[in-house]
Structures are given as structure tokens and as C-alpha cells.
Design an enzyme around this catalytic site. Structure first.
Site, PDB file in Angstrom:
ATOM      1  N   THR A 102       0.762  -1.173   0.046  1.00 35.89           N
ATOM      2  CA  THR A 102       0.105  -0.149   0.045  1.00 35.89           C
ATOM      3  C   THR A 102       0.682   1.253   0.103  1.00 35.89           C
ATOM      4  OG1 THR A 102      -1.901  -1.072   1.218  1.00 35.89           O
ATOM      5  CG2 THR A 102      -1.875   1.204   1.337  1.00 35.89           C
ATOM      6  N   SER A 129       1.053  -7.407  -1.032  1.00 32.89           N
ATOM      7  CA  SER A 129       1.655  -8.303  -0.297  1.00 32.89           C
ATOM      8  C   SER A 129       0.841  -9.670  -0.237  1.00 32.89           C
ATOM      9  CB  SER A 129       1.762  -7.797   1.287  1.00 32.89           C
ATOM     10  OG  SER A 129       0.584  -7.802   2.030  1.00 32.89           O
ATOM     11  N   THR A 148       0.818  -4.501   4.185  1.00 32.19           N
ATOM     12  CA  THR A 148       0.420  -4.788   5.563  1.00 32.19           C
ATOM     13  C   THR A 148       0.003  -6.251   5.832  1.00 32.19           C
ATOM     14  OG1 THR A 148      -1.554  -3.959   5.808  1.00 32.19           O
ATOM     15  CG2 THR A 148       0.387  -2.643   6.497  1.00 32.19           C
ATOM     16  N   ASP A 149      -0.529  -6.921   4.647  1.00 35.50           N
ATOM     17  CA  ASP A 149      -1.510  -8.005   4.836  1.00 35.50           C
ATOM     18  C   ASP A 149      -0.528  -9.282   5.193  1.00 35.50           C
ATOM     19  OD1 ASP A 149      -3.843  -6.656   4.372  1.00 35.50           O
ATOM     20  OD2 ASP A 149      -3.956  -7.616   2.382  1.00 35.50           O
TER      21      ASP A 149
END
Length: 333
Positions: free
Chosen positions: A12, A54, A85-86
Site C-alpha cells: 500500500t 503483499s 501490511t497483509d
């Protein structure tokens, strides 16, 4: 000034809006143009290694990232990795196992809003990450929302809030406030006692099962047919698995006899599993399952992938799980 290497992987933080939604389109040079605030505080070099959401970062990408770190570790004071972040917690966990003896800080970070968004959290997260990377503390960490988390203890708990990650069953390694970056020594890993090694062999054949009431034991037969070599089970509470009507316990014995390595931890996010407490847990232990104790699911899954990559012998995998390698587990027997 400390010399920091920034490795970019997408996520992101590097995304822009496209006709198909957010996609990681900014490369390292574009990110560097937005880091002028760091000039005069750090010497930094930016290097692109991936341009991925990710969700698409998998074991093959973990190997690429680990090799990039290993190749650069002697030339920089610290390394920052921008990452979506995932799956960031999975990457932070597995890097902790793949680079034993790491002598510099490696800090993963990202953001909930793209760096070009007027309300982005990217700048604050990068500031914390760079400060930790320049601090000299060896190990793998995750920087987010002014918190520094040990890599193998990070869990993403929120999808959009800026405080997206929590440190599970482990104190924060450092915090950022008006005093600057404050390290918390009791939470920091011990300095390495041997040179860093690259142990990047992984076996992606690990399946995660979240136990639900009524789960059919035949699932293990299917996984065997699909040639999975490891299973992580999120069991009930301190370690419960049902054996009335649908006998998971007997099926576990069949699976371990077939050479599967099975790690069982708790569905509960905090505290630890303890299979010695209840009859159901002791029955599971008698069938050869490996206790996950207070490990996060991310650490259990990636440690099992890594352990299977190092040695295919189930007894050797079991021995690996009796060791605390990077702060991922406190309760081992």
C-alpha cells in the site's frame, strides 16, 4: 550518519489508484523523492526488489528478500524493508528464522494509506523504522504506529486503523514519543553469538486449520493425498480437539505415523496453549503433536515451513520446535 539500505517490495505504501483499485506502482526512486525529510539525518540507499501487493508475497519471495538482506548486511548499519501490511507479519517471522546470527537491525514497515495520500501514515512509520534501523540493535523488527515489535511476535489485528499491528505475548521492543525512540531492553533479543548464516530453504507444504466444532477428521486424509508435509492447527482454548463422534485424535495419530509434522497452538490470540491441562490435550500429545505454546500463528506456520526446509525428518522438526530461536516462544519443554 548511519548508512541505511531501503529495500522496497511494493504494498500500500507504494500504491496508486488504478482502474482496478490500488496497485503498487511507485518504485524505489519515487519513494526516495518523498524521503527528503531524512536527508541530513541518514545516508540511505534505495533498492527495488519486488513490486507486489503483499497478498502475492509467498515463500519464493521470502527467499529473495532474505538473500537480499544477507548480501547487503556487511555494507550497511541497518536495513528497512517496505512491505504490504497483509502478510508483513508472516515475512517478519520467517526472516527471523532464515537469518540466524543477524548482527544489524532489519525493520519492516508499510502503511495503511499510500505515501501520496494527504493523510498517509507512511511518513511516521518510515521515521520509526529508520530510527530503529540506525539504533544498532540486532534482529528483525516491525515498525508501525510508533511501535517497534519483535518480528516473530507481530500480528495484524486491524484492517484499516493506523494501529494495525500488535505485539502478541511479548512486550514492545521500542516506542516513539516526545523523547524520541526509547528501547525496552527486556524485550530485545540477545546479541548474536555467532556469524550470520543464510538458511533459506523452505517447504511451502504447510496447511493451517482453524478448528471448528464438528470438523471432519477426513480432512487429514485429503491433506496427505495433496502431499502436505506439515499442518498447524489452531485448537480450542488451551489446546482442545474433539474426539467424540468425530475422532480427530485417532486421525492425528494416522497423520503423524504417515510422516506429517503437526503443530497445535491456540485460537486465542493471547497467552499460551498447554496440552497437559485437559484430557483432550493429553490425548493429542500422546499422538505425537507438537505444542505451539505462546507462538503466534504466523510464527508457527513460518517456523514449520522453515524447519521442514532444513530437515525432512519429523524427529528433527520436533527438536527445532523445542528451541526458542528468535524470541518466538517462551514456554518450551
Amino acid at each position: 550518519m548511519k548508512h541505511i539500505l531501503l529495500l522496497t517490495t511494493g504494498g500500500t505504501i507504494a500504491s496508486r489508484r488504478t482502474a482496478d483499485g490500488l496497485a503498487p506502482e511507485l518504485d524505489g526512486s519515487a519513494l526516495a523523492q518523498r524521503l527528503q525529510v531524512f536527508e541530513g539525518h541518514y545516508h540511505f540507499t534505495v533498492r527495488d526488489i519486488l513490486h507486489l501487493d503483499s497478498s502475492n508475497i509467498q515463500p519464493e519471495e521470502w527467499q529473495l528478500i532474505a538473500r537480499a538482506i544477507y548480501a547487503a548486511k556487511d555494507d550497511y548499519d541497518g536495513i528497512v524493508i517496505t512491505h504490504g501490511t497483509d502478510t508483513m507479519a508472516y515475512t517478519a517471522s520467517v526472516l527471523s528464522f532464515m537469518l540466524p546470527g543477524l548482527s544489524i537491525p532489519v525493520v519492516l514497515t508499510g502503511s495503511q494509506l499510500p505515501i501520496d495520500h494527504p493523510l498517509t501514515d507512511a511518513t511516521e512509520n518510515l521515521r520509526a523504522a529508520f530510527a530503529m534501523a540506525a539504533g544498532g540493535q540486532s534482529g528483525v523488527f516491525l515498525a508501525f504506529d510508533r511501535k517497534i515489535i519483535l518480528g516473530c511476535r507481530a500480528v495484524k489485528t486491524r484492517t484499516t486503523a493506523f494501529d494495525a499491528f500488535e505485539s502478541v505475548n511479548w512486550p514492545l521492543c521500542a516506542t516513539v514519543d516526545g523523547s524520541g525512540l526509547t528501547l525496552h531492553p527486556e524485550a530485545l533479543p540477545s546479541p548474536p553469538d555467532r556469524p550470520c548464516r543464510l538458511l533459506d530453504a523452505l517447504d511451502p507444504g504447510v496447511f493451517l486449520i482453524k478448528l471448528t466444532p464438528g470438523l471432519r477428521p477426513e480432512i487429514f486424509d485429503v491433506l496427505l493425498q495433496m502431499h502436505y508435509r506439515g499442518i498447524v492447527i489452531e485448537a480450542f482454548g488451551a489446546g482442545g480437539l474433539h474426539f467424540i463422534r468425530r475422532d480427530l485424535i485417532s486421525q492425528l495419530q494416522k497423520a503423524t505415523d504417515a510422516g506429517l509434522s503437526i503443530v497445535v497452538c491456540s485460537q486465542c490470540l493471547y497467552e499460551r496453549s498447554d496440552f497437559s491441562l485437559y484430557q483432550v490435550g493429553r490425548k493429542a500429545l500422546s499422538q505425537g503433536v507438537i505444542q505451539g505454546f505462546d507462538m503466534t500463528t504466523e510464527a508457527a506456520v513460518t517456523k514449520l515451513m522453515w524447519a521442514l526446509g532444513q530437515n525432512s525428518d519429523p524427529a528433527a522438526v520436533r527438536r527445532i520446535f523445542t528451541q526458542n530461536l528468535a524470541g518466538e516462544v517462551r514456554f518450551v519443554v
